[in-house]
Design a protein around this motif. Structure first.
Motif, PDB file in Angstrom:
ATOM      1  N   UNK A 167       0.825  -1.199   0.432  1.00 29.11           N
ATOM      2  CA  UNK A 167       0.307   0.054  -0.096  1.00 29.11           C
ATOM      3  C   UNK A 167       0.549   1.615   0.134  1.00 29.11           C
ATOM      4  N   UNK A 168       0.270   2.412  -0.445  1.00 30.96           N
ATOM      5  CA  UNK A 168       0.911   4.010  -0.906  1.00 30.96           C
ATOM      6  C   UNK A 168       0.213   4.701   0.355  1.00 30.96           C
ATOM      7  N   UNK A 169       0.979   5.138   0.963  1.00 33.84           N
ATOM      8  CA  UNK A 169      -0.107   5.965   1.417  1.00 33.84           C
ATOM      9  C   UNK A 169       0.963   7.754   1.575  1.00 33.84           C
ATOM     10  N   UNK A 170      -0.046   8.722   0.728  1.00 36.55           N
ATOM     11  CA  UNK A 170       0.419  10.010   0.569  1.00 36.55           C
ATOM     12  C   UNK A 170      -0.465  10.841   0.538  1.00 36.55           C
ATOM     13  N   UNK A 171       0.087  12.363   0.448  1.00 37.78           N
ATOM     14  CA  UNK A 171      -0.662  13.037   0.908  1.00 37.78           C
ATOM     15  C   UNK A 171      -2.033  13.880   0.436  1.00 37.78           C
ATOM     16  N   UNK A 172      -3.260  13.847   0.556  1.00 42.08           N
ATOM     17  CA  UNK A 172      -4.475  14.559  -0.533  1.00 42.08           C
ATOM     18  C   UNK A 172      -4.407  15.603  -0.780  1.00 42.08           C
ATOM     19  N   UNK A 173      -5.118  16.351  -1.598  1.00 44.64           N
ATOM     20  CA  UNK A 173      -5.562  17.271  -1.765  1.00 44.64           C
ATOM     21  C   UNK A 173      -6.844  17.899  -2.075  1.00 44.64           C
ATOM     22  N   UNK A 174      -7.472  16.794  -2.265  1.00 46.59           N
ATOM     23  CA  UNK A 174      -9.020  16.849  -2.432  1.00 46.59           C
ATOM     24  C   UNK A 174     -10.062  16.794  -1.127  1.00 46.59           C
ATOM     25  N   UNK A 175     -10.728  18.297  -1.529  1.00 48.45           N
ATOM     26  CA  UNK A 175     -11.597  18.326  -0.956  1.00 48.45           C
ATOM     27  C   UNK A 175     -13.220  17.397  -0.574  1.00 48.45           C
ATOM     28  N   UNK A 176     -12.896  16.153  -1.592  1.00 47.10           N
ATOM     29  CA  UNK A 176     -14.552  15.176  -0.890  1.00 47.10           C
ATOM     30  C   UNK A 176     -13.022  13.975  -1.197  1.00 47.10           C
ATOM     31  N   UNK A 177     -13.897  12.788  -0.224  1.00 45.35           N
ATOM     32  CA  UNK A 177     -13.541  12.070  -0.114  1.00 45.35           C
ATOM     33  C   UNK A 177     -14.430  10.391  -1.030  1.00 45.35           C
ATOM     34  N   UNK A 178     -13.549   9.647  -2.111  1.00 45.20           N
ATOM     35  CA  UNK A 178     -13.976   8.992  -2.568  1.00 45.20           C
ATOM     36  C   UNK A 178     -12.832   7.266  -2.728  1.00 45.20           C
ATOM     37  N   UNK A 179     -13.712   6.920  -3.260  1.00 44.08           N
ATOM     38  CA  UNK A 179     -13.415   5.406  -3.771  1.00 44.08           C
ATOM     39  C   UNK A 179     -13.340   5.087  -5.317  1.00 44.08           C
ATOM     40  N   UNK A 180     -12.037   5.039  -5.766  1.00 42.97           N
ATOM     41  CA  UNK A 180     -11.685   4.231  -6.680  1.00 42.97           C
ATOM     42  C   UNK A 180     -10.730   2.768  -6.793  1.00 42.97           C
ATOM     43  N   UNK A 181     -12.356   2.451  -8.187  1.00 42.60           N
ATOM     44  CA  UNK A 181     -11.318   1.188  -7.929  1.00 42.60           C
ATOM     45  C   UNK A 181     -11.069   0.781  -9.667  1.00 42.60           C
ATOM     46  N   UNK A 182     -10.278   0.249 -10.063  1.00 44.07           N
ATOM     47  CA  UNK A 182      -9.971   0.050 -11.526  1.00 44.07           C
ATOM     48  C   UNK A 182      -9.478  -1.580 -11.741  1.00 44.07           C
ATOM     49  N   UNK A 183     -10.085  -2.745 -12.935  1.00 45.02           N
ATOM     50  CA  UNK A 183      -9.121  -3.473 -13.057  1.00 45.02           C
ATOM     51  C   UNK A 183      -9.465  -4.022 -14.436  1.00 45.02           C
ATOM     52  N   UNK A 184      -8.559  -4.722 -14.577  1.00 47.22           N
ATOM     53  CA  UNK A 184      -8.271  -5.508 -16.335  1.00 47.22           C
ATOM     54  C   UNK A 184      -8.930  -6.623 -16.079  1.00 47.22           C
TER      55      UNK A 184
END
Length: 124
Positions: A69-86
């Motif tokens: 897992x990679x955890x970095x600082x985020x500047x987004x103003x809203x929470x979200x979940x993004x899933x990409x799959x092949x």
């Protein structure tokens, strides 16, 4: 272990088996986990606006290889979940995608986009 890793990449059991008459559906999150198992590549990004953090993790080889897992600082103003799959089409004996497959995937993508108020998916 982080919560997104547990939700999307760890098969769990339930405590509902001994409760007679109780009907539940989707309690263990099998939908996302099965999508992960039947994918050659599966990527999850979670933005937490409250903590200003972004979590990203990738699985490959039908969930056989788990990336760190990679955890970095985020500047987004809203929470979200993004899933990409092949999808691993070879597991379903699909060698070539025809127009019927394309139209089905296109329709499902439109259905999901129509009910999602988050604009993040349009930015990628």
């Amino acid at each position: 272990m982080y919560v997104p890793e547990m939700i999307f990449g760890t098969l769990l059991t339930s405590g509902n088996y001994d409760q007679k008459g109780k009907i539940v559906g989707g309690k263990n999150g099998f939908g996302a986990k099965l999508a992960n198992i039947y994918s050659t590549r599966f990527i999850v990004e979670v933005d937490d606006a409250k903590r200003s953090k972004r979590f990203k993790q990738e699985w490959t080889d039908n969930m056989g290889t788990v990336g760190k897992p990679v955890i970095v600082k985020s500047t987004l103003k809203h929470s979200s979940v993004f899933v990409k799959f092949y999808p691993d089409f070879s597991r379903f004996n699909i060698k070539d995608l025809d127009n019927d497959h394309y139209n089905l995937f296109y329709r499902r993508a439109l259905d999901i986009a129509a009910i999602n108020p988050n604009e993040r998916h349009a930015a990628k």
